[in-house]
Design a protein around this motif. Sequence first.
Motif, PDB file in Angstrom:
ATOM      1  N   PRO A 157      67.759  34.422  26.044  1.00 34.23           N
ATOM      2  CA  PRO A 157      66.455  35.098  26.003  1.00 34.23           C
ATOM      3  C   PRO A 157      65.301  34.143  26.297  1.00 34.23           C
ATOM      4  O   PRO A 157      64.358  34.496  26.998  1.00 34.23           O
ATOM      5  N   GLU A 158      65.401  32.938  25.757  1.00 30.30           N
ATOM      6  CA  GLU A 158      64.392  31.905  25.988  1.00 30.30           C
ATOM      7  C   GLU A 158      65.112  30.561  26.106  1.00 30.30           C
ATOM      8  O   GLU A 158      65.387  29.906  25.098  1.00 30.30           O
ATOM      9  N   PRO A 159      65.481  30.154  27.327  1.00 25.55           N
ATOM     10  CA  PRO A 159      66.259  28.917  27.485  1.00 25.55           C
ATOM     11  C   PRO A 159      65.573  27.719  26.840  1.00 25.55           C
ATOM     12  O   PRO A 159      64.388  27.462  27.062  1.00 25.55           O
ATOM     13  N   THR A 160      66.326  27.013  26.034  1.00 24.05           N
ATOM     14  CA  THR A 160      65.797  25.833  25.349  1.00 24.05           C
ATOM     15  C   THR A 160      66.125  24.577  26.153  1.00 24.05           C
ATOM     16  O   THR A 160      67.018  24.595  27.005  1.00 24.05           O
ATOM     17  N   PRO A 161      65.442  23.468  25.901  1.00 23.35           N
ATOM     18  CA  PRO A 161      65.797  22.219  26.579  1.00 23.35           C
ATOM     19  C   PRO A 161      67.262  21.838  26.373  1.00 23.35           C
ATOM     20  O   PRO A 161      67.914  21.331  27.294  1.00 23.35           O
ATOM     21  N   ALA A 162      67.795  22.096  25.165  1.00 23.34           N
ATOM     22  CA  ALA A 162      69.197  21.766  24.900  1.00 23.34           C
ATOM     23  C   ALA A 162      70.127  22.618  25.755  1.00 23.34           C
ATOM     24  O   ALA A 162      71.148  22.124  26.266  1.00 23.34           O
ATOM     25  N   ILE A 164      69.421  23.998  28.698  1.00 25.72           N
ATOM     26  CA  ILE A 164      69.265  23.537  30.080  1.00 25.72           C
ATOM     27  C   ILE A 164      70.030  22.237  30.292  1.00 25.72           C
ATOM     28  O   ILE A 164      70.713  22.047  31.306  1.00 25.72           O
ATOM     29  N   GLN A 165      69.948  21.336  29.325  1.00 26.74           N
ATOM     30  CA  GLN A 165      70.666  20.066  29.439  1.00 26.74           C
ATOM     31  C   GLN A 165      72.169  20.285  29.462  1.00 26.74           C
ATOM     32  O   GLN A 165      72.892  19.658  30.255  1.00 26.74           O
ATOM     33  N   SER A 166      72.679  21.168  28.603  1.00 26.78           N
ATOM     34  CA  SER A 166      74.127  21.390  28.570  1.00 26.78           C
ATOM     35  C   SER A 166      74.618  21.989  29.877  1.00 26.78           C
ATOM     36  O   SER A 166      75.704  21.645  30.365  1.00 26.78           O
ATOM     37  N   LEU A 167      73.819  22.871  30.483  1.00 27.79           N
ATOM     38  CA  LEU A 167      74.193  23.450  31.775  1.00 27.79           C
ATOM     39  C   LEU A 167      74.220  22.367  32.850  1.00 27.79           C
ATOM     40  O   LEU A 167      75.167  22.304  33.656  1.00 27.79           O
ATOM     41  N   THR A 168      73.214  21.511  32.867  1.00 22.51           N
ATOM     42  CA  THR A 168      73.178  20.415  33.843  1.00 22.51           C
ATOM     43  C   THR A 168      74.370  19.485  33.669  1.00 22.51           C
ATOM     44  O   THR A 168      75.011  19.067  34.647  1.00 22.51           O
ATOM     45  N   GLU A 169      74.689  19.177  32.429  1.00 25.52           N
ATOM     46  CA  GLU A 169      75.766  18.217  32.174  1.00 25.52           C
ATOM     47  C   GLU A 169      77.140  18.792  32.498  1.00 25.52           C
ATOM     48  O   GLU A 169      78.030  18.059  32.949  1.00 25.52           O
ATOM     49  N   ILE A 170      77.359  20.111  32.295  1.00 24.57           N
ATOM     50  CA  ILE A 170      78.670  20.664  32.629  1.00 24.57           C
ATOM     51  C   ILE A 170      78.857  20.710  34.147  1.00 24.57           C
ATOM     52  O   ILE A 170      79.961  20.539  34.661  1.00 24.57           O
ATOM     53  N   VAL A 171      77.769  20.916  34.884  1.00 23.04           N
ATOM     54  CA  VAL A 171      77.861  20.861  36.343  1.00 23.04           C
ATOM     55  C   VAL A 171      78.182  19.438  36.802  1.00 23.04           C
ATOM     56  O   VAL A 171      78.978  19.228  37.728  1.00 23.04           O
ATOM     57  N   THR A 172      77.595  18.447  36.147  1.00 27.24           N
ATOM     58  CA  THR A 172      77.927  17.047  36.438  1.00 27.24           C
ATOM     59  C   THR A 172      79.380  16.756  36.116  1.00 27.24           C
ATOM     60  O   THR A 172      80.083  16.070  36.883  1.00 27.24           O
ATOM     61  N   ALA A 175      81.480  18.058  38.871  1.00 27.57           N
ATOM     62  CA  ALA A 175      81.383  17.198  40.055  1.00 27.57           C
ATOM     63  C   ALA A 175      82.314  15.994  39.935  1.00 27.57           C
ATOM     64  O   ALA A 175      82.880  15.530  40.935  1.00 27.57           O
ATOM     65  N   GLN A 176      82.499  15.487  38.721  1.00 24.27           N
ATOM     66  CA  GLN A 176      83.403  14.365  38.510  1.00 24.27           C
ATOM     67  C   GLN A 176      84.859  14.754  38.761  1.00 24.27           C
ATOM     68  O   GLN A 176      85.715  13.894  38.952  1.00 24.27           O
ATOM     69  N   HIS A 177      85.111  16.074  38.760  1.00 21.71           N
ATOM     70  CA  HIS A 177      86.446  16.587  39.078  1.00 21.71           C
ATOM     71  C   HIS A 177      86.476  17.212  40.476  1.00 21.71           C
ATOM     72  O   HIS A 177      87.325  18.063  40.764  1.00 21.71           O
ATOM     73  N   ASN A 178      85.557  16.790  41.315  1.00 17.44           N
ATOM     74  CA  ASN A 178      85.492  17.238  42.714  1.00 17.44           C
ATOM     75  C   ASN A 178      85.247  18.740  42.850  1.00 17.44           C
ATOM     76  O   ASN A 178      85.704  19.364  43.809  1.00 17.44           O
ATOM     77  N   VAL A 179      84.522  19.293  41.898  1.00 16.90           N
ATOM     78  CA  VAL A 179      84.112  20.696  41.974  1.00 16.90           C
ATOM     79  C   VAL A 179      82.604  20.723  42.187  1.00 16.90           C
ATOM     80  O   VAL A 179      81.835  20.286  41.330  1.00 16.90           O
ATOM     81  N   LYS A 180      82.196  21.208  43.338  1.00 13.73           N
ATOM     82  CA  LYS A 180      80.771  21.308  43.633  1.00 13.73           C
ATOM     83  C   LYS A 180      80.260  22.643  43.108  1.00 13.73           C
ATOM     84  O   LYS A 180      80.534  23.704  43.681  1.00 13.73           O
ATOM     85  N   ALA A 181      79.547  22.604  42.011  1.00 11.22           N
ATOM     86  CA  ALA A 181      79.054  23.826  41.365  1.00 11.22           C
ATOM     87  C   ALA A 181      77.532  23.828  41.324  1.00 11.22           C
ATOM     88  O   ALA A 181      76.896  22.778  41.366  1.00 11.22           O
ATOM     89  N   ARG A 182      76.974  25.023  41.247  1.00 12.42           N
ATOM     90  CA  ARG A 182      75.523  25.154  41.141  1.00 12.42           C
ATOM     91  C   ARG A 182      75.183  25.831  39.822  1.00 12.42           C
ATOM     92  O   ARG A 182      75.813  26.812  39.427  1.00 12.42           O
ATOM     93  N   PRO A 183      74.187  25.306  39.120  1.00 11.94           N
ATOM     94  CA  PRO A 183      73.796  25.901  37.844  1.00 11.94           C
ATOM     95  C   PRO A 183      72.884  27.109  38.043  1.00 11.94           C
ATOM     96  O   PRO A 183      72.055  27.131  38.955  1.00 11.94           O
ATOM     97  N   GLN A 184      73.041  28.113  37.199  1.00 11.97           N
ATOM     98  CA  GLN A 184      72.142  29.260  37.190  1.00 11.97           C
ATOM     99  C   GLN A 184      71.747  29.549  35.742  1.00 11.97           C
ATOM    100  O   GLN A 184      72.596  29.962  34.941  1.00 11.97           O
ATOM    101  N   MET A 185      70.508  29.318  35.405  1.00  9.12           N
ATOM    102  CA  MET A 185      69.995  29.650  34.077  1.00  9.12           C
ATOM    103  C   MET A 185      69.275  30.991  34.184  1.00  9.12           C
ATOM    104  O   MET A 185      68.284  31.114  34.921  1.00  9.12           O
ATOM    105  N   ILE A 186      69.791  31.993  33.498  1.00 11.06           N
ATOM    106  CA  ILE A 186      69.250  33.339  33.577  1.00 11.06           C
ATOM    107  C   ILE A 186      68.527  33.677  32.279  1.00 11.06           C
ATOM    108  O   ILE A 186      69.094  33.527  31.187  1.00 11.06           O
ATOM    109  N   LYS A 187      67.292  34.124  32.404  1.00 10.94           N
ATOM    110  CA  LYS A 187      66.525  34.555  31.238  1.00 10.94           C
ATOM    111  C   LYS A 187      66.701  36.055  31.073  1.00 10.94           C
ATOM    112  O   LYS A 187      66.328  36.843  31.944  1.00 10.94           O
ATOM    113  N   SER A 188      67.310  36.456  29.950  1.00 15.82           N
ATOM    114  CA  SER A 188      67.554  37.873  29.700  1.00 15.82           C
ATOM    115  C   SER A 188      67.611  38.112  28.201  1.00 15.82           C
ATOM    116  O   SER A 188      68.227  37.333  27.467  1.00 15.82           O
ATOM    117  N   ALA A 189      66.997  39.193  27.766  1.00 12.49           N
ATOM    118  CA  ALA A 189      67.012  39.515  26.342  1.00 12.49           C
ATOM    119  C   ALA A 189      68.397  39.893  25.863  1.00 12.49           C
ATOM    120  O   ALA A 189      68.730  39.725  24.691  1.00 12.49           O
TER     121      ALA A 189
END
Length: 241
Positions: A157-162, A164-172, A175-189
């Motif tokens: 509903p309201e993405p927090t810094p934590a 957003i960070q966890s989404l960024t880090e799981i995409v990283t 990538a370390q396992h040769n999976v090119k992924a893109r993050p999508q943070m969706i704001k929804s109630a």
Amino acid sequence: MAYRSILVNLDIDQPAEPIMRAAIDLASRSGARLIGLCATETPKKHAEEIRAAFLHLAANRIEAEWRGEATTPTEAVVTAARIADLVLMAAGNRADPATVVLRAGRPLLVIRSGQHALPARKIVVGWKDTREARRAIADALPLLSVAYDVAVVSVSPEPTPAEIQSLTEIVTYLAQHNVKARPQMIKSADETIGFLQVIDASDADIIVTGAYGHSRLREWAFGGITRLLLDENTRNRFLSC
């Protein structure tokens, strides 16, 4: 990392050929041994017909093994899962997917009705920073590594810094396992509605999620996205807990 042993449950009351072909296709691409399983509480002639069809389709393509069990399909799958890296079943199977994903200790891939192959080109991963989601991503790595489009989706509903960070880090991590992924943070109630809107728009081949629930004595009560994905039959769903 790859799946080396795959278990496919063949329901005596469903058309068996589509799920057989999808399982053989995946096992062939993975270089995996395929175990065909058909369980009935009482002997039925049709079980022998399924066995013959499975071994015929698998011949000269993959290493295959057959198991016929005189017990309930759910119990047979849970027991046989100990020798597999991945469990497959068709949507609408008599084996209960909720019980299988909870008790088997292996990831479960439910294939939509009538599908003869299992493409893994586009995959949507549902992400929240939980044990179940972490487990699902690790278990799905062999599929994620061959996809050309992987979206990791987090809904809040309201993405927090934590978050957003966890989404960024799981995409990283991917990538370390040769999976090119893109993050999508969706704001929804509503987390379920927000996630469904993403997967409906994505035309994804497979949806990967952790199986979320809460303890109720010795059982789990599944809810939200997990319950919906367990119950519906129109998507290929990869679930792990």
